[in-house]
Write a protein that holds these residues in place. Structure first.
Motif, PDB file in Angstrom:
ATOM      1  N   PRO A   1      60.372  49.512 102.547  1.00  0.00           N
ATOM      2  CA  PRO A   1      60.225  50.686 103.407  1.00  0.00           C
ATOM      3  C   PRO A   1      59.149  51.634 102.897  1.00  0.00           C
ATOM      4  CG  PRO A   1      62.545  50.224 103.027  1.00  0.00           C
ATOM      5  CD  PRO A   1      61.776  49.296 102.120  1.00  0.00           C
ATOM      6  N   GLY A   2      58.294  52.063 103.817  1.00  0.00           N
ATOM      7  CA  GLY A   2      57.270  53.042 103.468  1.00  0.00           C
ATOM      8  C   GLY A   2      55.943  52.458 103.031  1.00  0.00           C
ATOM      9  N   GLU A   3      55.888  51.156 102.729  1.00  0.00           N
ATOM     10  CA  GLU A   3      54.620  50.562 102.302  1.00  0.00           C
ATOM     11  C   GLU A   3      53.659  50.427 103.477  1.00  0.00           C
ATOM     12  OE1 GLU A   3      55.237  47.832  98.425  1.00  0.00           O
ATOM     13  OE2 GLU A   3      55.884  46.898 100.290  1.00  0.00           O
ATOM     14  N   ILE A   4      52.371  50.664 103.215  1.00  0.00           N
ATOM     15  CA  ILE A   4      51.363  50.529 104.256  1.00  0.00           C
ATOM     16  C   ILE A   4      51.058  49.057 104.487  1.00  0.00           C
ATOM     17  CG2 ILE A   4      49.021  51.127 104.969  1.00  0.00           C
ATOM     18  CD1 ILE A   4      50.851  53.516 104.721  1.00  0.00           C
ATOM     19  N   ARG A   5      51.193  48.647 105.726  1.00  0.00           N
ATOM     20  CA  ARG A   5      50.869  47.272 106.128  1.00  0.00           C
ATOM     21  C   ARG A   5      49.684  47.321 107.083  1.00  0.00           C
ATOM     22  NH1 ARG A   5      55.459  43.786 106.923  1.00  0.00           N
ATOM     23  NH2 ARG A   5      54.871  43.645 109.116  1.00  0.00           N
ATOM     24  N   ALA A   6      48.699  46.461 106.847  1.00  0.00           N
ATOM     25  CA  ALA A   6      47.514  46.432 107.710  1.00  0.00           C
ATOM     26  C   ALA A   6      47.224  44.982 108.088  1.00  0.00           C
ATOM     27  CB  ALA A   6      46.315  47.068 107.009  1.00  0.00           C
ATOM     28  N   TRP A   7      47.547  44.611 109.314  1.00  0.00           N
ATOM     29  CA  TRP A   7      47.284  43.266 109.826  1.00  0.00           C
ATOM     30  C   TRP A   7      45.868  43.169 110.378  1.00  0.00           C
ATOM     31  CZ3 TRP A   7      50.107  38.891 109.525  1.00  0.00           C
ATOM     32  CH2 TRP A   7      51.475  38.977 109.283  1.00  0.00           C
ATOM     33  N   ASN A   8      45.273  41.999 110.257  1.00  0.00           N
ATOM     34  CA  ASN A   8      44.075  41.685 111.037  1.00  0.00           C
ATOM     35  C   ASN A   8      44.565  41.167 112.377  1.00  0.00           C
ATOM     36  OD1 ASN A   8      41.853  40.539 112.282  1.00  0.00           O
ATOM     37  ND2 ASN A   8      41.019  39.651 110.417  1.00  0.00           N
ATOM     38  N   ALA A   9      44.549  42.020 113.374  1.00  0.00           N
ATOM     39  CA  ALA A   9      45.169  41.695 114.662  1.00  0.00           C
ATOM     40  C   ALA A   9      44.425  40.597 115.414  1.00  0.00           C
ATOM     41  CB  ALA A   9      45.247  42.952 115.524  1.00  0.00           C
ATOM     42  N   GLU A  10      43.176  40.326 115.040  1.00  0.00           N
ATOM     43  CA  GLU A  10      42.401  39.312 115.744  1.00  0.00           C
ATOM     44  C   GLU A  10      42.839  37.895 115.388  1.00  0.00           C
ATOM     45  OE1 GLU A  10      38.343  40.049 114.895  1.00  0.00           O
ATOM     46  OE2 GLU A  10      38.296  42.009 115.900  1.00  0.00           O
ATOM     47  N   ASN A  11      43.516  37.748 114.263  1.00  0.00           N
ATOM     48  CA  ASN A  11      43.895  36.411 113.811  1.00  0.00           C
ATOM     49  C   ASN A  11      45.284  36.475 113.201  1.00  0.00           C
ATOM     50  OD1 ASN A  11      43.713  33.698 113.202  1.00  0.00           O
ATOM     51  ND2 ASN A  11      42.675  34.027 111.257  1.00  0.00           N
ATOM     52  N   LEU A  12      46.299  36.313 114.036  1.00  0.00           N
ATOM     53  CA  LEU A  12      47.684  36.437 113.588  1.00  0.00           C
ATOM     54  C   LEU A  12      48.304  35.050 113.453  1.00  0.00           C
ATOM     55  CD1 LEU A  12      49.709  38.789 113.033  1.00  0.00           C
ATOM     56  CD2 LEU A  12      50.586  38.412 115.341  1.00  0.00           C
ATOM     57  N   PRO A  13      48.908  34.731 112.318  1.00  0.00           N
ATOM     58  CA  PRO A  13      49.510  33.412 112.135  1.00  0.00           C
ATOM     59  C   PRO A  13      50.831  33.291 112.888  1.00  0.00           C
ATOM     60  CG  PRO A  13      49.939  34.766 110.215  1.00  0.00           C
ATOM     61  CD  PRO A  13      49.047  35.579 111.124  1.00  0.00           C
ATOM     62  N   GLN A  14      51.424  32.096 112.859  1.00  0.00           N
ATOM     63  CA  GLN A  14      52.760  31.908 113.421  1.00  0.00           C
ATOM     64  C   GLN A  14      53.790  32.103 112.304  1.00  0.00           C
ATOM     65  OE1 GLN A  14      50.395  29.063 114.361  1.00  0.00           O
ATOM     66  NE2 GLN A  14      49.862  30.701 115.786  1.00  0.00           N
ATOM     67  N   GLY A  15      54.959  32.516 112.702  1.00  0.00           N
ATOM     68  CA  GLY A  15      55.998  32.678 111.694  1.00  0.00           C
ATOM     69  C   GLY A  15      57.114  33.583 112.166  1.00  0.00           C
ATOM     70  N   TYR A  16      57.954  33.962 111.208  1.00  0.00           N
ATOM     71  CA  TYR A  16      59.111  34.812 111.475  1.00  0.00           C
ATOM     72  C   TYR A  16      59.096  36.012 110.534  1.00  0.00           C
ATOM     73  CZ  TYR A  16      61.005  30.541 113.651  1.00  0.00           C
ATOM     74  OH  TYR A  16      61.198  29.423 114.418  1.00  0.00           O
ATOM     75  N   ALA A  17      59.663  37.105 111.002  1.00  0.00           N
ATOM     76  CA  ALA A  17      59.909  38.263 110.147  1.00  0.00           C
ATOM     77  C   ALA A  17      61.416  38.478 110.092  1.00  0.00           C
ATOM     78  CB  ALA A  17      59.209  39.501 110.679  1.00  0.00           C
ATOM     79  N   LEU A  18      61.984  38.303 108.901  1.00  0.00           N
ATOM     80  CA  LEU A  18      63.391  38.613 108.663  1.00  0.00           C
ATOM     81  C   LEU A  18      63.447  40.070 108.230  1.00  0.00           C
ATOM     82  CD1 LEU A  18      66.416  38.001 108.085  1.00  0.00           C
ATOM     83  CD2 LEU A  18      65.694  37.197 105.825  1.00  0.00           C
ATOM     84  N   ILE A  19      64.124  40.899 108.999  1.00  0.00           N
ATOM     85  CA  ILE A  19      64.150  42.326 108.723  1.00  0.00           C
ATOM     86  C   ILE A  19      65.594  42.796 108.562  1.00  0.00           C
ATOM     87  CG2 ILE A  19      61.960  42.733 109.902  1.00  0.00           C
ATOM     88  CD1 ILE A  19      63.482  43.708 112.328  1.00  0.00           C
ATOM     89  N   PHE A  20      65.790  43.753 107.681  1.00  0.00           N
ATOM     90  CA  PHE A  20      67.151  44.266 107.475  1.00  0.00           C
ATOM     91  C   PHE A  20      67.101  45.637 106.830  1.00  0.00           C
ATOM     92  CE2 PHE A  20      65.962  41.951 103.683  1.00  0.00           C
ATOM     93  CZ  PHE A  20      66.459  42.711 102.629  1.00  0.00           C
ATOM     94  N   GLU A  21      68.151  46.391 107.060  1.00  0.00           N
ATOM     95  CA  GLU A  21      68.329  47.693 106.428  1.00  0.00           C
ATOM     96  C   GLU A  21      69.095  47.505 105.119  1.00  0.00           C
ATOM     97  OE1 GLU A  21      67.327  50.697 107.196  1.00  0.00           O
ATOM     98  OE2 GLU A  21      67.173  50.957 109.367  1.00  0.00           O
TER      99      GLU A  21
END
Length: 288
Positions: A75-95
């Motif tokens: 939580p709180g970390e800066i994430r910066a994706w290159n939106a032009e080239n997004l891979p396939q996959g899953y995001a497991l998210i939880f509180e």
């Protein structure tokens, strides 16, 4: 550029009743990434790459991603994706609350190698256990989608198994960084700094919050983290300043004000002493 960095919060009632765990495909969140490639999260995220390639930055680390990579973000970390080239996959998210309500250990998540303060990297390649992790992801998805049960105990068990498998694999890959001592005062100090560094810059404030003397806090931090509380607080301030300068259009004076400096000139002096560049020089040196 933005005046602030967007922060995504957990959609707790997505499935009707409150559920603090979810799995989303990267394809399903592509519109959000395209809209705000730079953002923070209010929850923990484990992104599992199953195909394609892409680029993602977490804090100051930049990664070229491919199949078998896992990215951990807190939580709180800066994430910066290159939106032009997004891979396939899953995001497991939880509180964090999803596990804390079951485990009587408030430091459980912070003690995981890939989420603790001393982690070597936010990335792990899991080629050797790829199929097992993929199976766990699918089992979590299946349980979440089971409208008749959606058993939180089973989901916690699956999540726990995945976290511990990844922790073991991470420890193998980054064994040289393991074994650092933990201290409840230090863990609390770090949480307090993350919460209050924008408003409180002095060591005495944090010592008072911990109900210990500034001298004792200095001794603990020096021994455990090999730095002083003052330096740690200042580094956290500078880290936030770099983020605001790199990802927002705030002026230097506005950045100084957000970080509770009475005078912008003091902020500039501190920044230059730490980075060896003025805030404007640093902003101009960033190519995004």
């Amino acid at each position: 550029m933005m005046n602030s960095i967007p922060r995504y919060k957990f959609y707790k009632t997505k499935y009707g009743e409150e559920l603090l765990i979810d799995v989303v495909t990267l394809d399903s969140i592509r519109p959000y990434i395209n809209k705000t490639p730079v953002h923070t999260l209010s929850y923990f995220d484990i992104t599992f790459i199953t195909g394609g390639s892409g680029h993602l930055s977490i804090a100051d680390e930049q990664f070229s991603l491919c199949q078998g990579d896992i990215i951990f973000s807190k939580p709180g970390e800066i994430r910066a994706w290159n939106a032009e080239n997004l891979p396939q996959g899953y995001a497991l998210i939880f509180e964090e609350e999803f596990l804390l309500s079951f485990f009587n250990d408030p430091s459980f998540i912070q003690n995981l190698s890939y989420f603790n303060r001393d982690r070597a990297s936010a990335r792990l390649n899991i080629t050797s256990i790829y199929s097992r992790i993929e199976s766990l992801i699918r089992n979590i998805i299946s349980e979440i989608n089971n409208e008749h049960s959606r058993d939180k105990h089973i989901l916690r068990a699956l999540l726990y198994e995945m976290l511990m498998l990844l922790n073991r694999e991470y420890s193998k890959s980054y064994s040289a960084t393991e074994g650092k001592s933990s201290n409840r005062y230090i863990d609390h100090f770090i949480k307090l700094v993350d919460r209050d560094f924008r408003a409180h810059h002095d060591t005495a404030y944090y010592a008072n919050e911990l109900c210990i003397t500034p001298n004792y806090l200095n001794e603990l931090v020096q021994k455990t983290m090999n730095t002083s509380p003052k330096s740690y607080i200042q580094n956290r301030i500078i880290q936030e300043a770099k983020t605001l300068l790199a990802y927002t259009s705030l002026s230097v004076s506005e950045v100084a004000d957000r970080l509770s400096f009475e005078n912008p000139s003091y902020f500039i002096r501190l920044f230059r002493r730490q980075i060896r560049l003025t805030p404007l020089q640093y902003r101009h040196s960033i190519i995004r």
